[in-house]
Write an enzyme that holds these catalytic residues in place. Structure first.
Site, PDB file in Angstrom:
ATOM      1  N   LEU A 113      78.438  56.317   2.292  1.00  0.00           N
ATOM      2  CA  LEU A 113      79.037  55.189   1.559  1.00  0.00           C
ATOM      3  C   LEU A 113      79.300  53.975   2.454  1.00  0.00           C
ATOM      4  O   LEU A 113      79.741  52.938   1.969  1.00  0.00           O
ATOM      5  CB  LEU A 113      80.305  55.644   0.828  1.00  0.00           C
ATOM      6  CG  LEU A 113      80.098  56.766  -0.210  1.00  0.00           C
ATOM      7  CD1 LEU A 113      81.389  57.073  -0.948  1.00  0.00           C
ATOM      8  CD2 LEU A 113      78.988  56.424  -1.199  1.00  0.00           C
TER       9      LEU A 113
ATOM     10  N   HIS B 115      69.948  68.850   4.012  1.00  0.00           N
ATOM     11  CA  HIS B 115      68.586  68.334   3.768  1.00  0.00           C
ATOM     12  C   HIS B 115      67.458  69.116   4.451  1.00  0.00           C
ATOM     13  O   HIS B 115      66.767  68.608   5.328  1.00  0.00           O
ATOM     14  CB  HIS B 115      68.486  66.849   4.133  1.00  0.00           C
ATOM     15  CG  HIS B 115      69.138  66.422   5.433  1.00  0.00           C
ATOM     16  ND1 HIS B 115      68.978  67.105   6.618  1.00  0.00           N
ATOM     17  CD2 HIS B 115      69.947  65.376   5.712  1.00  0.00           C
ATOM     18  CE1 HIS B 115      69.667  66.491   7.565  1.00  0.00           C
ATOM     19  NE2 HIS B 115      70.259  65.434   7.041  1.00  0.00           N
TER      20      HIS B 115
ATOM     21  N   ASN C 229      65.253  60.694   7.515  1.00  0.00           N
ATOM     22  CA  ASN C 229      65.438  61.718   8.534  1.00  0.00           C
ATOM     23  C   ASN C 229      66.268  62.863   7.952  1.00  0.00           C
ATOM     24  O   ASN C 229      67.390  62.631   7.530  1.00  0.00           O
ATOM     25  CB  ASN C 229      66.163  61.111   9.742  1.00  0.00           C
ATOM     26  CG  ASN C 229      66.101  62.032  10.942  1.00  0.00           C
ATOM     27  OD1 ASN C 229      65.316  62.969  10.975  1.00  0.00           O
ATOM     28  ND2 ASN C 229      66.950  61.767  11.917  1.00  0.00           N
TER      29      ASN C 229
ATOM     30  N   ASP D  27      71.474  62.849  -0.144  1.00  0.00           N
ATOM     31  CA  ASP D  27      71.445  62.125   1.131  1.00  0.00           C
ATOM     32  C   ASP D  27      71.300  60.619   0.868  1.00  0.00           C
ATOM     33  O   ASP D  27      70.550  59.914   1.570  1.00  0.00           O
ATOM     34  CB  ASP D  27      70.330  62.632   2.049  1.00  0.00           C
ATOM     35  CG  ASP D  27      70.499  62.144   3.489  1.00  0.00           C
ATOM     36  OD1 ASP D  27      71.518  61.473   3.788  1.00  0.00           O
ATOM     37  OD2 ASP D  27      69.622  62.434   4.322  1.00  0.00           O
TER      38      ASP D  27
HETATM   39  O1  DOR Z   1      67.691  59.316   6.428  1.00  0.00           O
HETATM   40  C1  DOR Z   1      68.808  59.426   6.907  1.00  0.00           C
HETATM   41  N1  DOR Z   1      69.742  58.466   6.774  1.00  0.00           N
HETATM   42  N2  DOR Z   1      69.112  60.523   7.605  1.00  0.00           N
HETATM   43  C2  DOR Z   1      70.252  60.649   8.289  1.00  0.00           C
HETATM   44  O2  DOR Z   1      70.446  61.639   8.929  1.00  0.00           O
HETATM   45  C3  DOR Z   1      71.234  59.562   8.311  1.00  0.00           C
HETATM   46  C4  DOR Z   1      71.098  58.703   7.130  1.00  0.00           C
HETATM   47  C5  DOR Z   1      71.843  57.410   7.316  1.00  0.00           C
HETATM   48  O3  DOR Z   1      73.035  57.452   7.636  1.00  0.00           O
HETATM   49  O4  DOR Z   1      71.235  56.365   7.077  1.00  0.00           O
END
Ligand code: DOR
Length: 434
Positions: free
Chosen positions: A67, A236, A282, A309
């Site tokens: 958020l 994930h 990721n 995610d």
């Molecule tokens: O794709 C991702 N975005 N993987 C993560 O581990 C962190 C997240 C982010 O905080 O943007």
């Protein structure tokens, strides 16, 4: 918003916790489920929602959202994220702690909780850091963060790289009964990579992140969960071997739950072709056989939970060269449509299994209220129409960020209304009649 009694009439009520999948009326009073029956008569002044042809189920719970507040309010705030969640049919979300500064002490946990309460959207449950400053060195004051409202701990955004620290976290949290969630990524293997390592990365000339970067840490954490008896939650999951190891560990009785994201069960690394940064996440989108394994994991329940995610990023940041753009995509407002279109319609999941993965299982995994429509439980409900077709238009997202690889996709399955604690937080105008 209203706290008047609400009578939801004639919907198909799906509640796996009561093995219920049938036409029912549902009465909500004083913020709780008051009655479920074939013909329920509510008080005369109840707000009536006509739900025939719609699914009425326990509200969706997303265990994995970013958020961005504090520190990244240009991408999302707790209020905008909670409203985006409500628009996606989520009645509760768990906020990851990789903010700036990170959520690693009781004061910051309390801040997230209070901002969530003011949001007027989904309930927001803070998740605290495993390590102070997410530095991977010293454990946070877990008990104090729980007292302030944290429901789990994770260093998400980063892995817990130090196996000894992960062991300690799995041991200490047992005093409080909360899970330790981990973003499994061995940085020594992933460093410098910006997408999945494979044919597509070779063709694009990008450094890859091998499956092994995720697999070695999943293997480690499963062993540590077995050693300690702690509650492990793997975030994930994207790899074939990862799904296989979790399946096998569950058979041995290891206390582990795990997530599948809509993007990992929908897309492969082909989505990155053309250097599309909206598909840079990721862990990365993987090969077709990994996607197939994630689908099978969702089907057989190895991956208990669907979590988005949701990772908002600003347009300017995602406009950079592929290697420089941040990882992440927004997921709250496309999750249901992707799940109906790519899980339910092809026959991977029945609708009741979908409710199990998006509501009941997440509630159990993090011991949250909700995830059931038993009489006396919180009046947190999602009403959706599984048949409605719609086109993803990021401009209509409630989220402040629009970074999605699904723009223009035709999806089936639309949220009609979201009810939190007996108040309509999304969709009220569409359905209600006095
Ligand atoms: O794709 C991702 N975005 N993987 C993560 O581990 C962190 C997240 C982010 O905080 O943007």
């Amino acid at each position: 918003m209203t706290t008047r009694a609400i009578l939801i009439q004639g919907g198909r009520v799906i509640d796996p916790t009561q093995k219920l999948d049938d036409r029912r009326d549902v009465l909500l009073m004083k913020g709780e489920v008051a009655e479920i029956g074939k013909k329920v008569k509510g008080p005369d002044d109840a707000l009536v929602i006509e739900a025939s042809g719609k699914i009425v189920c326990p509200g969706f719970i997303d265990l994995h959202v970013h958020l961005r507040e504090p520190g990244g309010e240009h991408k999302e705030t707790i209020a905008s994220g909670a409203r985006a969640a409500a628009a996606g049919g989520f009645t509760s979300v768990c906020a990851m702690p990789n903010t700036d500064p990170p959520i690693d002490d009781p004061a910051s946990v309390g801040y997230v909780r209070a901002a969530g309460l003011r949001s007027g959207g989904a309930r927001v449950y803070p998740v605290g850091c495993v390590s102070i400053g997410q530095k991977g060195e010293r454990l946070t004051e877990i008990g104090e963060m729980i007292e302030a409202g944290a429901v789990a701990i994770t260093d998400d955004g980063h892995p817990v790289g130090d196996a000894g620290l992960m062991r300690l976290a799995l041991e200490y949290t047992q005093t409080f009964g909360i899970p330790v969630a981990n973003h499994c990524e061995d940085k020594a293997l992933s460093r410098g990579g910006s997408m999945n390592e494979g044919l597509v990365s070779t063709r694009l000339g990008l450094n890859g992140i091998p499956n092994a970067a995720e697999d070695v840490m999943i293997a480690r954490d499963l062993m540590l969960a077995q050693l300690t008896g702690g509650r492990l939650h793997i975030q994930h999951v994207s790899t074939r071997n990862g799904v296989g190891m979790i399946r096998e560990a569950k058979r041995r009785g290891v206390r582990v739950t795990a997530e599948a994201t809509p993007h990992h069960f929908t897309l492969t690394d082909q989505a990155v072709d053309g250097y599309r940064t909206e598909a840079k996440v990721n862990p990365p989108l993987r090969a077709p056989e990994d996607r197939a394994a994630v689908l099978e994991g969702v089907r057989d329940g190895t991956l208990d939970v669907i979590a988005t995610d949701h990772a908002p990023h600003h347009y300017d940041e995602k406009e950079q060269a592929f290697e420089d753009a941040p990882f992440g995509l927004v997921g709250l407002e496309t999750a249901l449509g992707l799940a109906i279109t790519h899980l339910v319609e092809p026959g991977v999941l029945a609708l009741s299994d979908l409710v199990e993965r998006m509501s009941c299982a997440p509630a159990r995994a993090f011991s949250l209220p909700g995830g059931t429509l038993r009489v006396g439980s919180p009046a947190d409900l999602t009403i959706f129409d599984p048949a409605v077709a719609w086109t993803v238009d990021p401009a209509r997202f409630k989220s402040k960020s629009k970074n999605t690889p699904f723009a223009g996709w035709q999806l089936r399955g639309q949220v009609v209304a979201t009810i939190v604690g007996g108040a309509i937080v999304f969709g009220g105008g569409l359905l209600s009649k006095v």
